[in-house]
Design a protein around this motif. Structure first.
Motif, PDB file in Angstrom:
ATOM      1  N   SER A 191      66.349  66.732  76.930  1.00  0.00           N
ATOM      2  CA  SER A 191      66.026  65.712  75.945  1.00  0.00           C
ATOM      3  C   SER A 191      64.522  65.468  75.900  1.00  0.00           C
ATOM      4  N   LEU A 192      64.093  64.838  74.837  1.00  0.00           N
ATOM      5  CA  LEU A 192      62.674  64.515  74.701  1.00  0.00           C
ATOM      6  C   LEU A 192      62.205  63.552  75.785  1.00  0.00           C
ATOM      7  N   SER A 193      63.085  62.672  76.225  1.00  0.00           N
ATOM      8  CA  SER A 193      62.683  61.748  77.287  1.00  0.00           C
ATOM      9  C   SER A 193      62.410  62.505  78.584  1.00  0.00           C
ATOM     10  N   TYR A 194      63.167  63.561  78.857  1.00  0.00           N
ATOM     11  CA  TYR A 194      62.890  64.385  80.037  1.00  0.00           C
ATOM     12  C   TYR A 194      61.541  65.085  79.891  1.00  0.00           C
ATOM     13  N   LEU A 195      61.277  65.596  78.713  1.00  0.00           N
ATOM     14  CA  LEU A 195      60.003  66.281  78.490  1.00  0.00           C
ATOM     15  C   LEU A 195      58.828  65.342  78.732  1.00  0.00           C
ATOM     16  N   LYS A 196      58.976  64.105  78.321  1.00  0.00           N
ATOM     17  CA  LYS A 196      57.893  63.139  78.497  1.00  0.00           C
ATOM     18  C   LYS A 196      57.703  62.759  79.960  1.00  0.00           C
ATOM     19  N   ARG A 197      58.762  62.799  80.755  1.00  0.00           N
ATOM     20  CA  ARG A 197      58.679  62.399  82.165  1.00  0.00           C
ATOM     21  C   ARG A 197      58.119  63.492  83.070  1.00  0.00           C
ATOM     22  N   LEU A 198      58.372  64.736  82.710  1.00  0.00           N
ATOM     23  CA  LEU A 198      57.964  65.836  83.576  1.00  0.00           C
ATOM     24  C   LEU A 198      56.478  66.154  83.420  1.00  0.00           C
ATOM     25  N   PRO A 199      55.788  66.457  84.510  1.00  0.00           N
ATOM     26  CA  PRO A 199      54.370  66.808  84.431  1.00  0.00           C
ATOM     27  C   PRO A 199      54.195  68.291  84.064  1.00  0.00           C
ATOM     28  N   LEU A 200      54.580  68.622  82.848  1.00  0.00           N
ATOM     29  CA  LEU A 200      54.539  70.010  82.390  1.00  0.00           C
ATOM     30  C   LEU A 200      53.178  70.368  81.813  1.00  0.00           C
ATOM     31  N   ASP A 201      52.908  71.660  81.779  1.00  0.00           N
ATOM     32  CA  ASP A 201      51.700  72.185  81.153  1.00  0.00           C
ATOM     33  C   ASP A 201      52.032  73.045  79.941  1.00  0.00           C
ATOM     34  N   GLN A 202      53.251  73.591  79.940  1.00  0.00           N
ATOM     35  CA  GLN A 202      53.573  74.592  78.926  1.00  0.00           C
ATOM     36  C   GLN A 202      55.061  74.600  78.594  1.00  0.00           C
ATOM     37  N   LEU A 203      55.371  74.881  77.331  1.00  0.00           N
ATOM     38  CA  LEU A 203      56.744  75.154  76.906  1.00  0.00           C
ATOM     39  C   LEU A 203      56.842  76.631  76.591  1.00  0.00           C
ATOM     40  N   LYS A 204      57.875  77.267  77.112  1.00  0.00           N
ATOM     41  CA  LYS A 204      58.135  78.668  76.785  1.00  0.00           C
ATOM     42  C   LYS A 204      59.363  78.710  75.885  1.00  0.00           C
TER      43      LYS A 204
END
Length: 99
Positions: free
Chosen positions: A46-59
């Motif tokens: 979900s978008l809420s997970y994406l916002k919480r994770l300290p990600l640098d990149q989407l593949k």
């Protein structure tokens, strides 16, 4: 801040959203390790997970990449790029190899 030279790919959003996992990911980012979410669009993230994770990149998942190659009018890729930009993430297409 150190430059990121190593990226760790993760493939399940929910597994990494627990507080301790996020804290460990942030600590690793502080020493120069980045995180990429693999196969974006093919699982449950979900978008809420994406916002919480300290990600640098989407593949982007290969299935979506192949759809764009077959139908250049497909808006899915554009929406993925816009989402990544709005979250401040780099984006990469998976499965574009020809050999």
């Amino acid at each position: 801040m150190l430059s990121t030279r190593v990226h760790v790919g993760i493939d399940r959003c929910r597994a990494y959203t627990a507080g301790i996992a996020v804290a460990k990911m942030i600590a690793l980012k502080e020493i120069g390790i980045g995180f990429a979410l693999d196969n974006f669009g093919s699982g449950f993230c979900s978008l809420s997970y994406l916002k919480r994770l300290p990600l640098d990149q989407l593949k982007i998942a290969p299935a979506f990449v192949h759809e764009v190659l077959e139908d250049s009018a497909d808006a899915t890729a554009d929406s993925f790029v816009a989402l990544a930009e709005s979250l401040g993430l780099a984006i990469m297409a998976e499965g574009v190899e020809t050999e």
